[in-house]
Design a protein around this motif. Structure first.
Motif, PDB file in Angstrom:
ATOM      1  N   MET A 137       0.850  -1.211   0.000  1.00 15.53           N
ATOM      2  CA  MET A 137       0.000   0.000   0.000  1.00 15.53           C
ATOM      3  C   MET A 137       0.876   1.248   0.000  1.00 15.53           C
ATOM      4  O   MET A 137       0.614   2.211  -0.694  1.00 15.53           O
ATOM      5  CB  MET A 137      -0.903  -0.038   1.254  1.00 15.53           C
ATOM      6  CG  MET A 137      -2.182   0.777   1.123  1.00 15.53           C
ATOM      7  SD  MET A 137      -3.102   0.326  -0.365  1.00 15.53           S
ATOM      8  CE  MET A 137      -4.184   1.724  -0.455  1.00 15.53           C
ATOM      9  N   ASP A 138       1.937   1.176   0.768  1.00 11.58           N
ATOM     10  CA  ASP A 138       2.848   2.324   0.827  1.00 11.58           C
ATOM     11  C   ASP A 138       3.471   2.608  -0.541  1.00 11.58           C
ATOM     12  O   ASP A 138       3.630   3.760  -0.942  1.00 11.58           O
ATOM     13  CB  ASP A 138       3.975   2.049   1.839  1.00 11.58           C
ATOM     14  CG  ASP A 138       3.565   2.519   3.227  1.00 11.58           C
ATOM     15  OD1 ASP A 138       2.408   2.990   3.329  1.00 11.58           O
ATOM     16  OD2 ASP A 138       4.370   2.409   4.154  1.00 11.58           O
ATOM     17  N   GLY A 139       3.805   1.504  -1.242  1.00 11.90           N
ATOM     18  CA  GLY A 139       4.404   1.651  -2.571  1.00 11.90           C
ATOM     19  C   GLY A 139       3.450   2.359  -3.507  1.00 11.90           C
ATOM     20  O   GLY A 139       3.834   3.281  -4.237  1.00 11.90           O
ATOM     21  N   LEU A 140       2.184   1.942  -3.469  1.00 13.89           N
ATOM     22  CA  LEU A 140       1.165   2.543  -4.344  1.00 13.89           C
ATOM     23  C   LEU A 140       1.016   4.037  -4.050  1.00 13.89           C
ATOM     24  O   LEU A 140       1.013   4.868  -4.963  1.00 13.89           O
ATOM     25  CB  LEU A 140      -0.173   1.819  -4.140  1.00 13.89           C
ATOM     26  CG  LEU A 140      -1.283   2.234  -5.112  1.00 13.89           C
ATOM     27  CD1 LEU A 140      -0.951   1.768  -6.515  1.00 13.89           C
ATOM     28  CD2 LEU A 140      -2.623   1.675  -4.661  1.00 13.89           C
ATOM     29  N   THR A 141       0.949   4.364  -2.776  1.00 18.18           N
ATOM     30  CA  THR A 141       0.825   5.770  -2.392  1.00 18.18           C
ATOM     31  C   THR A 141       2.014   6.572  -2.930  1.00 18.18           C
ATOM     32  O   THR A 141       1.848   7.672  -3.452  1.00 18.18           O
ATOM     33  CB  THR A 141       0.789   5.913  -0.860  1.00 18.18           C
ATOM     34  OG1 THR A 141      -0.033   4.874  -0.337  1.00 18.18           O
ATOM     35  CG2 THR A 141       0.245   7.269  -0.453  1.00 18.18           C
ATOM     36  N   ALA A 142       3.189   5.993  -2.798  1.00 18.81           N
ATOM     37  CA  ALA A 142       4.394   6.693  -3.254  1.00 18.81           C
ATOM     38  C   ALA A 142       4.320   6.992  -4.744  1.00 18.81           C
ATOM     39  O   ALA A 142       4.656   8.101  -5.189  1.00 18.81           O
ATOM     40  CB  ALA A 142       5.630   5.844  -2.959  1.00 18.81           C
ATOM     41  N   ILE A 143       3.826   5.981  -5.514  1.00 15.71           N
ATOM     42  CA  ILE A 143       3.714   6.183  -6.968  1.00 15.71           C
ATOM     43  C   ILE A 143       2.714   7.285  -7.279  1.00 15.71           C
ATOM     44  O   ILE A 143       2.973   8.178  -8.103  1.00 15.71           O
ATOM     45  CB  ILE A 143       3.296   4.861  -7.666  1.00 15.71           C
ATOM     46  CG1 ILE A 143       4.456   3.853  -7.589  1.00 15.71           C
ATOM     47  CG2 ILE A 143       2.911   5.114  -9.115  1.00 15.71           C
ATOM     48  CD1 ILE A 143       4.076   2.454  -8.021  1.00 15.71           C
ATOM     49  N   VAL A 144       1.555   7.220  -6.602  1.00 14.01           N
ATOM     50  CA  VAL A 144       0.525   8.238  -6.839  1.00 14.01           C
ATOM     51  C   VAL A 144       1.069   9.630  -6.541  1.00 14.01           C
ATOM     52  O   VAL A 144       0.889  10.573  -7.312  1.00 14.01           O
ATOM     53  CB  VAL A 144      -0.741   7.947  -5.986  1.00 14.01           C
ATOM     54  CG1 VAL A 144      -1.699   9.136  -6.034  1.00 14.01           C
ATOM     55  CG2 VAL A 144      -1.433   6.692  -6.477  1.00 14.01           C
ATOM     56  N   VAL A 145       1.763   9.734  -5.408  1.00 13.49           N
ATOM     57  CA  VAL A 145       2.329  11.031  -5.031  1.00 13.49           C
ATOM     58  C   VAL A 145       3.332  11.496  -6.081  1.00 13.49           C
ATOM     59  O   VAL A 145       3.339  12.658  -6.503  1.00 13.49           O
ATOM     60  CB  VAL A 145       3.020  10.933  -3.653  1.00 13.49           C
ATOM     61  CG1 VAL A 145       3.863  12.184  -3.385  1.00 13.49           C
ATOM     62  CG2 VAL A 145       1.976  10.779  -2.554  1.00 13.49           C
ATOM     63  N   LYS A 146       4.140  10.545  -6.555  1.00 12.11           N
ATOM     64  CA  LYS A 146       5.172  10.880  -7.535  1.00 12.11           C
ATOM     65  C   LYS A 146       4.535  11.416  -8.822  1.00 12.11           C
ATOM     66  O   LYS A 146       4.944  12.451  -9.356  1.00 12.11           O
ATOM     67  CB  LYS A 146       6.004   9.621  -7.843  1.00 12.11           C
ATOM     68  CG  LYS A 146       7.453   9.950  -8.195  1.00 12.11           C
ATOM     69  CD  LYS A 146       8.270   8.676  -8.288  1.00 12.11           C
ATOM     70  CE  LYS A 146       9.726   8.993  -8.556  1.00 12.11           C
ATOM     71  NZ  LYS A 146      10.508   7.757  -8.722  1.00 12.11           N
ATOM     72  N   ILE A 147       3.529  10.662  -9.320  1.00 11.71           N
ATOM     73  CA  ILE A 147       2.855  11.081 -10.558  1.00 11.71           C
ATOM     74  C   ILE A 147       2.205  12.437 -10.364  1.00 11.71           C
ATOM     75  O   ILE A 147       2.330  13.332 -11.198  1.00 11.71           O
ATOM     76  CB  ILE A 147       1.805  10.027 -10.991  1.00 11.71           C
ATOM     77  CG1 ILE A 147       2.508   8.735 -11.432  1.00 11.71           C
ATOM     78  CG2 ILE A 147       0.938  10.569 -12.134  1.00 11.71           C
ATOM     79  CD1 ILE A 147       1.576   7.606 -11.766  1.00 11.71           C
ATOM     80  N   GLY A 148       1.539  12.570  -9.219  1.00  8.64           N
ATOM     81  CA  GLY A 148       0.858  13.842  -8.935  1.00  8.64           C
ATOM     82  C   GLY A 148       1.830  15.006  -8.962  1.00  8.64           C
ATOM     83  O   GLY A 148       1.561  16.041  -9.562  1.00  8.64           O
ATOM     84  N   ARG A 149       2.980  14.804  -8.340  1.00  3.64           N
ATOM     85  CA  ARG A 149       3.988  15.870  -8.294  1.00  3.64           C
ATOM     86  C   ARG A 149       4.469  16.218  -9.691  1.00  3.64           C
ATOM     87  O   ARG A 149       4.604  17.380 -10.045  1.00  3.64           O
ATOM     88  CB  ARG A 149       5.177  15.403  -7.461  1.00  3.64           C
ATOM     89  CG  ARG A 149       4.947  15.638  -5.989  1.00  3.64           C
ATOM     90  CD  ARG A 149       6.225  16.175  -5.337  1.00  3.64           C
ATOM     91  NE  ARG A 149       5.963  16.361  -3.919  1.00  3.64           N
ATOM     92  CZ  ARG A 149       6.531  15.633  -2.957  1.00  3.64           C
ATOM     93  NH1 ARG A 149       7.407  14.703  -3.278  1.00  3.64           N
ATOM     94  NH2 ARG A 149       6.230  15.844  -1.711  1.00  3.64           N
ATOM     95  N   ALA A 150       4.775  15.161 -10.475  1.00  4.16           N
ATOM     96  CA  ALA A 150       5.327  15.383 -11.815  1.00  4.16           C
ATOM     97  C   ALA A 150       4.333  16.154 -12.682  1.00  4.16           C
ATOM     98  O   ALA A 150       4.681  17.148 -13.323  1.00  4.16           O
ATOM     99  CB  ALA A 150       5.676  14.047 -12.468  1.00  4.16           C
TER     100      ALA A 150
END
Lengths: 200, 182
Positions: B1-14
């Protein structure tokens, strides 16, 4: 509003031309306002024709420059500073082009800081001579001085010709000219520096 | 779950970063247009209006026509603009070049100057480019005061050679430009 209303009225009028003292005043007033009506229609055609394209283009190139990052071109500056004849084109064609494109006028000249003192005047001469030839295709580089190119280009447009040919040739000849300018100024600077050293 | 959140945050930031950059680029573009481009357009429009509606146009046309529609005439213009005393005075803001360019544009549009001459004319009216700005430009390049002292005359003298030379190059490069239309 009032101005255009006045002219519309003058155009629609079917009465005799005014005569006498007041008549000549009226004619003078019409001639006076004619200058500004003509200027206004020129302004409108400029703003309607060029401005929308320019804004979109400026936005796109600004975004591109920001996404690439202006600091990425610093390596090029150190390459251009190398001695040897094969670095002349880098110094007086590629570096000025990239600096003017990425940093625009006047920040482009800051790229001179990577060059040794004796080459700085030549680089400045080369870079500053390119801030107008680039305008035909990349107006973002120097929008405040657009009319050096656009003034003449407007005349070409009025004749109904395309501007592409002129813009491309202006850019290419510009590159040749800044190359020659860099070499000539470098030679003159070298001569003046050695003379100054002898005198000192 | 943490991994998924990290990806979402990353995409959102980009995505946020790109959109933010584009938005800022648009703001800069509009800012430039309002502050630098439109004022000059207004000024140029006034001049064009004046030329087209009054007799000034005819008078200028007579003066310009001879010099701007032949190679020796254009060379003369470029030499005058490149004179080391005049060139720094003609330089500021490229105002002179922009006005002369507009005048020539009007004459080209009216057919008084052949369209082919537009290219060499662009160089003939502009050998003084940046001549007013040499000390500042060199300072931006972090040049020493000694370099500025030599650099200013070096660039000015260089223009006497390269100014007319640029016109000649542009003249030969203009062969075939807008000529097939005639």
């Amino acid at each position: 509003m009032i101005v255009s209303g006045m002219v519309a009225y003058a155009a629609a009028a079917t009465v005799d031309k005014p005569t006498g003292f007041l008549g000549s005043l009226a004619t003078a007033a019409e001639d006076f306002i004619k200058v500004f009506n003509k200027g206004g229609s020129v302004l409108l055609s400029l703003m309607g024709g060029i401005l929308p394209t320019l804004i979109v283009l400026l936005t796109a190139v600004n975004a591109l420059v920001r996404l690439i990052g202006a600091e990425k071109i610093e390596n090029l500056g150190t390459i251009a500073a190398r001695p040897g004849i094969q670095y002349y084109p880098v110094r007086y064609i590629i570096l000025p082009f990239v600096s003017v494109f990425m940093l625009t006028n006047p920040m482009a000249y800051t790229m001179g800081r990577f060059l040794p003192e004796r080459l700085k005047p030549a680089f400045y001469d080369s870079a500053v001579s390119f801030v107008h030839p680039i305008l035909g295709i990349f107006p973002h580089a120097n929008p405040g001085e657009l009319f050096v190119y656009l003034g003449i280009a407007t005349g070409i447009q009025q004749l109904g010709y395309g501007l592409g040919d002129l813009a491309v040739r202006y850019l290419l000849v510009g590159l040749v000219v800044i190359f020659i300018r860099g070499i000539v100024t470098e030679a003159i600077t070298a001569k003046m520096m050695s003379r100054a050293e002898k005198a000192a | 779950m943490d991994g998924l959140t990290a990806i979402v945050v990353k995409i959102g930031r980009a995505v946020g970063g790109v959109v933010g950059t584009l938005y800022q680029a648009g703001r800069d573009a509009v800012d430039t247009v309002i502050r630098n481009v439109i004022p000059f357009m207004a000024f140029i429009s006034f001049i064009i209006g004046l030329i087209l509606t009054t007799g000034i146009g005819e008078w200028i046309a007579k003066g310009i026509k001879g010099s701007a529609s032949s190679l020796p005439g254009l060379l003369l213009i470029s030499v005058v603009c490149a004179i080391p005393i005049l060139s720094p005075l003609l330089g500021p803001g490229a105002v002179i070049a922009q006005i002369v360019g507009t005048l020539l544009g009007v004459e080209i549009g009216k057919g008084n100057i052949p369209a082919q001459y537009s290219l060499p004319a662009l160089f003939a009216i502009n050998p003084q480019v940046g001549c007013d700005f040499i000390p500042v430009g060199l300072a931006l390049g972090e040049a020493e005061p000694e370099t500025v002292e030599i650099g200013v005359p070096a660039v000015l003298f260089s223009r006497l050679i390269t100014g007319p030379l640029a016109v000649v190059i542009a003249y030969f490069a203009s062969f075939g430009l807008y000529t097939s239309h005639k």
